[in-house]
Design a protein around this motif. Structure first.
Motif, mmCIF file in Angstrom:
data_model
loop_
_atom_site.group_PDB
_atom_site.id
_atom_site.type_symbol
_atom_site.label_atom_id
_atom_site.label_comp_id
_atom_site.label_asym_id
_atom_site.label_seq_id
_atom_site.Cartn_x
_atom_site.Cartn_y
_atom_site.Cartn_z
ATOM 1 N N TYR A 4 0.835 -1.206 0.000
ATOM 2 C CA TYR A 4 0.000 0.000 0.000
ATOM 3 C C TYR A 4 0.870 1.256 0.000
ATOM 4 O O TYR A 4 0.776 2.076 -0.909
ATOM 5 C CB TYR A 4 -0.937 -0.020 1.213
ATOM 6 C CG TYR A 4 -1.909 -1.166 1.166
ATOM 7 C CD1 TYR A 4 -3.130 -1.043 0.520
ATOM 8 C CD2 TYR A 4 -1.585 -2.402 1.743
ATOM 9 C CE1 TYR A 4 -4.016 -2.111 0.449
ATOM 10 C CE2 TYR A 4 -2.457 -3.469 1.685
ATOM 11 C CZ TYR A 4 -3.670 -3.324 1.036
ATOM 12 O OH TYR A 4 -4.530 -4.389 0.967
ATOM 13 N N GLN A 38 -4.903 7.835 -0.996
ATOM 14 C CA GLN A 38 -5.547 6.748 -1.734
ATOM 15 C C GLN A 38 -5.062 5.366 -1.286
ATOM 16 O O GLN A 38 -5.886 4.443 -1.131
ATOM 17 C CB GLN A 38 -5.351 6.943 -3.239
ATOM 18 C CG GLN A 38 -6.115 8.141 -3.801
ATOM 19 C CD GLN A 38 -7.613 8.072 -3.532
ATOM 20 O OE1 GLN A 38 -8.214 6.994 -3.589
ATOM 21 N NE2 GLN A 38 -8.217 9.218 -3.230
ATOM 22 N N ARG A 42 -7.480 2.390 0.310
ATOM 23 C CA ARG A 42 -7.502 1.004 -0.182
ATOM 24 C C ARG A 42 -7.256 0.026 0.958
ATOM 25 O O ARG A 42 -7.906 -1.025 1.042
ATOM 26 C CB ARG A 42 -6.444 0.810 -1.277
ATOM 27 C CG ARG A 42 -6.775 1.496 -2.593
ATOM 28 C CD ARG A 42 -5.959 0.925 -3.746
ATOM 29 N NE ARG A 42 -4.515 0.988 -3.507
ATOM 30 C CZ ARG A 42 -3.759 2.045 -3.797
ATOM 31 N NH1 ARG A 42 -4.315 3.136 -4.322
ATOM 32 N NH2 ARG A 42 -2.467 2.020 -3.577
ATOM 33 N N THR A 45 -10.394 -0.306 3.030
ATOM 34 C CA THR A 45 -11.352 -1.158 2.320
ATOM 35 C C THR A 45 -10.999 -2.633 2.467
ATOM 36 O O THR A 45 -11.864 -3.476 2.749
ATOM 37 C CB THR A 45 -11.381 -0.784 0.822
ATOM 38 O OG1 THR A 45 -11.785 0.583 0.682
ATOM 39 C CG2 THR A 45 -12.342 -1.683 0.055
ATOM 40 N N ASP A 46 -9.731 -2.948 2.302
ATOM 41 C CA ASP A 46 -9.299 -4.348 2.322
ATOM 42 C C ASP A 46 -9.326 -4.950 3.724
ATOM 43 O O ASP A 46 -9.364 -6.182 3.867
ATOM 44 C CB ASP A 46 -7.892 -4.463 1.728
ATOM 45 C CG ASP A 46 -7.864 -4.177 0.231
ATOM 46 O OD1 ASP A 46 -8.951 -4.097 -0.378
ATOM 47 O OD2 ASP A 46 -6.756 -4.016 -0.324
#
Length: 228
Positions: A4, A38, A42, A45-46
């Motif tokens: 990430y 961003q 992510r 979300t994961d």
């Protein structure tokens, strides 16, 4: 496995710490979006499926407004430090009823050399502190099993940044866990090194951390009459 963050994420945050001003931030906003904001969204979300397995009442929410990710802008209204931006990025994985009642949360912090993951209650109001202390006093065996679990203590640190010098008023000084009652915050945390934050093992590591912190957060939820 997915990475990430990167060296560019830390390069932006180091630069922001040196040049904490609107003109610099606006000139590097694209770097912030691409390498910090961003990727963090992510990651949030994961993490939701693993968080739901720990508790269906907690949320890893990637919404850009009202979600888990804290704003990079500082609220400097009541601070002598008028720097407009934080030199870190943080995310709170929160209880679905957080807006109704005080609630513990999980937290992930991104900062060069100072990243960490943790969970618990940070700066709770006096009434919330009293509820937790009374619950520990009334349920010491479960507290011992959860908060003094050797596996938990080997992996995480109990925050001791704000501790009373004597027993809180109304609580027996000879209580087995009186030192725990002296805490103003109940947070377990552990540092995450830069290599982990920028590497492919970050999500799996955080998923294991959330699971390990789950019983402690469950206990705090019980103290505050919250579902877990």
């Amino acid at each position: 496995m997915t990475s990430y963050f990167s060296d560019a994420s830390f390069r932006f945050l180091r630069g922001l710490a040196r040049h904490n001003e609107k003109a610099w931030f606006e000139a590097h906003r694209a770097d912030y979006e691409a390498h910090v904001r961003q990727p963090f969204l992510r990651l949030i979300t994961d993490l939701q499926p693993a968080l739901a397995a720990v508790s269906p009442y907690f949320r890893a929410d990637p919404r850009t407004v009202g979600g888990s990710l804290f704003r990079i802008h500082r609220d400097a209204r009541f601070s002598s430090d008028k720097s407009p931006y934080k030199s870190w990025q943080g995310a709170r994985l929160f209880h679905e009823r957080r807006r109704e009642v005080p609630a513990p949360s999980f937290y992930i912090h991104l900062q060069p050399g100072e990243s960490f993951v943790g969970a618990g209650l940070w700066h709770p109001e006096p009434d919330t502190q009293r509820k937790v202390r009374q619950f520990i006093l009334d349920n010491p065996s479960t507290w011992k099993r959860v908060a003094h679990d050797p596996k938990l203590r080997r992996r995480f640190n109990l925050d001791d940044s704000e501790v009373l010098s004597r027993a809180p008023r109304g609580f027996p000084a000879d209580f087995e866990f009186i030192d725990d009652l002296k805490h103003r915050n109940w947070v377990f945390w552990r540092p995450l090194d830069d290599a982990l934050m920028t590497g492919p093992r970050l999500r799996k590591t955080l998923e294991a951390d959330l699971a390990a912190l789950g019983p402690f957060v469950d206990y705090l939820c019980a103290a505050l009459d919250l579902e877990f």
